[in-house]
Design an enzyme around this catalytic site. Structure first.
Site, PDB file in Angstrom:
ATOM      1  N   ASP A   9      15.046  68.315  38.668  1.00  0.00           N
ATOM      2  CA  ASP A   9      16.250  67.574  39.065  1.00  0.00           C
ATOM      3  C   ASP A   9      16.774  66.797  37.864  1.00  0.00           C
ATOM      4  O   ASP A   9      16.039  66.575  36.890  1.00  0.00           O
ATOM      5  CB  ASP A   9      15.955  66.642  40.242  1.00  0.00           C
ATOM      6  CG  ASP A   9      14.857  65.628  39.925  1.00  0.00           C
ATOM      7  OD1 ASP A   9      13.819  66.045  39.361  1.00  0.00           O
ATOM      8  OD2 ASP A   9      15.015  64.434  40.235  1.00  0.00           O
ATOM      9  N   GLU A  60      12.306  63.753  41.033  1.00  0.00           N
ATOM     10  CA  GLU A  60      11.755  62.744  40.127  1.00  0.00           C
ATOM     11  C   GLU A  60      12.769  61.644  39.818  1.00  0.00           C
ATOM     12  O   GLU A  60      12.430  60.454  39.798  1.00  0.00           O
ATOM     13  CB  GLU A  60      11.285  63.409  38.824  1.00  0.00           C
ATOM     14  CG  GLU A  60      10.439  62.502  37.940  1.00  0.00           C
ATOM     15  CD  GLU A  60      11.235  61.678  36.928  1.00  0.00           C
ATOM     16  OE1 GLU A  60      10.645  60.769  36.333  1.00  0.00           O
ATOM     17  OE2 GLU A  60      12.440  61.945  36.741  1.00  0.00           O
TER      18      GLU A  60
END
Length: 464
Positions: free
Chosen positions: A91, A156
């Site tokens: 991400d 994350e």
């Protein structure tokens, strides 16, 4: 491995707008697509891949969004070999060309050997470098020197939602045979000299709310007869840190690990051009004059930063308002051996003491909204020595042994839950600009980083 092939895959991965920070369905769909593409890539390598359903995330506004799956992948299960697990995330932080990007952030663009694109260095490039290193052994029809595992997530940048529960659940399954965990999610401190990271600071984030009433006041009607919440808050925030960066909360430095001679020598050995560092930071003057002092105050001493005030008037123009309620936000970066709950008590006691001396009739509430522990490893552990040897092989130099001033919560999580040794091997240069506009990874770092991981596998094999 053909470097062009690796770059082509990075181009495909950067093109996926896997933004986990903005909670909207379109980006969640992109995150799911990103995890599917990664799982397919690993399956083509011959890995046994499990995509773990992580359920959904409840947001403050009441909506619910699905959490992208976490990939658990395994290559090889030879009991005579060591097992190395790589953690990475796919991400990214939000990116928009209108924010000052010189190019479309989701189109990998090469300029002067720099590969620009959101996620190029944080963290898609390093994840792919690890995959490319594995595929190099496959392409040469060579056995992998070690068993390889992957844990790859897609949340994350949003705080690794639900990951801790999964790690706990897999402690005696997926992680049971793992010898070492490698993370490559930070940067060198130099543009050309590689580094190994052996520590990160923790973080405790605070809010302090001062309230008179729910509504704002007119300063002509009420100015001069009130304890103004904003005046109270400014005094509270001003009591936290002095102009030299020294934290004024009593007792805050009591548990900070003492400085050793060996540690001082480690700082002396690090390559840092202070003038270049200052210029590239566009800062006129730092609080300290020497390389060692600057690095120590970035890494091994706590710092306190004031981030903002909620509820205050911050638009252009002159509005004569007295805010009825304001919330100040600040955080303390923690270092070994500071304890999160002790810091919470010290900060609360200090602010209550300062507030009581103002004899204000307002209400004050202090809250710690986030408490993340610092992490430190032993640089003489075997995986650190192996990483050093791999760097000497690929780069022909000794690495800088560095710590990171920010927080990488997953390091502490792995160390505490699965009791495995963690090593941080960054691939990106200091000027890669993770999280900011024009994020990039140098083509050289990407390719040499792939070689470094391959050399690391060979060094780890020597330990078994």
């Amino acid at each position: 491995m053909d470097p062009k092939l690796g770059r082509m895959t990075l181009k495909e991965w950067v093109a996926i707008e896997s933004d986990s920070v903005q909670p909207v369905p379109r980006f969640r769909q992109e995150l799911f697509r990103m995890m599917t593409v990664a799982a397919d890539t690993l399956q083509r390598l011959g890995a046994h891949v499990t995509s773990v359903d992580m359920g959904s995330q409840q947001l403050p506004d009441g909506q619910s969004l699905p959490i992208p799956p976490v990939i658990l992948a395994e290559l090889g299960n030879d009991p005579t070999k060591g097992t190395v697990c790589f953690y990475g995330h796919l991400d990214v932080q939000p990116a928009d060309q209108g924010d000052g990007w010189l190019m479309d952030p989701y189109v990998l663009t090469e300029v002067d050997g720099k590969l620009y694109g959101r996620g190029a260095t944080d963290n898609k490039g390093p994840v792919l470098a690890w995959i490319n290193a594995v595929s190099a052994f496959r392409a040469l029809e060579q056995d992998l020197p070690v068993n390889i595992k992957f844990i790859i997530e897609g949340m994350e940048e949003a705080g690794s939602v639900a990951l801790e529960e999964l790690v706990e659940k897999e402690k005696n399954r997926f992680f049971s045979g793992v010898d070492y965990i490698v993370i490559s999610d930070n940067l060198w401190i130099s543009q050309r000299k590689p580094a190994i990271t052996y520590g990160t600071r923790g973080n405790s984030y605070f809010t302090v709310e001062v309230k008179c009433r729910d509504q704002d006041f007119h300063s002509g009607t009420f100015g001069g007869i009130l304890h103004e919440p904003m005046a109270d808050l400014v005094a509270l925030l001003g009591s936290l840190v002095d102009s030299s960066g020294h934290i004024l909360v009593p007792g805050i430095y009591d548990e900070v690990a003492p400085l050793t001679e060996e540690e001082i020598n480690t700082y002396k050995a690090i390559h840092l051009d202070l003038e270049e560092y200052r210029n590239s930071s566009r800062v006129e003057k730092f609080l300290f004059d020497t390389k060692e002092e600057i690095l120590m105050h970035l890494w091994r001493y706590p710092s306190l930063s004031i981030h903002g005030i909620e509820g205050a008037f911050d638009e252009p123009g002159a509005k004569t308002v007295i805010p009825g309620q304001v919330i100040g936000k600040f955080s303390i970066r923690l270092v070994p051996h500071m304890n999160v709950s002790v810091v919470e008590k010290q900060v609360t006691r200090h602010l209550e003491d300062v507030f009581s001396k103002r004899n204000s009739s307002n209400k004050m509430v202090v809250s710690m909204t986030l408490g993340l522990h610092p992490w430190i490893a032993n640089i003489n552990d075997t995986q650190y020595l192996a990483a050093k040897r791999a760097i000497r092989t690929v780069f022909g130099t000794e690495p800088d042994m560095i710590r990171d001033g920010s927080t990488i919560p997953i390091t502490k999580m792995f160390q505490e839950i699965v009791h495995k040794s963690v090593v941080l091997i960054p691939l990106g240069a200091v000027d890669d600009g993770e999280h900011s506009q024009n994020e990039k990874i140098n083509r050289w770092n990407y390719i040499e980083g792939t070689k470094l991981f391959a050399a690391f596998f060979l060094e780890m094999a020597q330990l078994h």
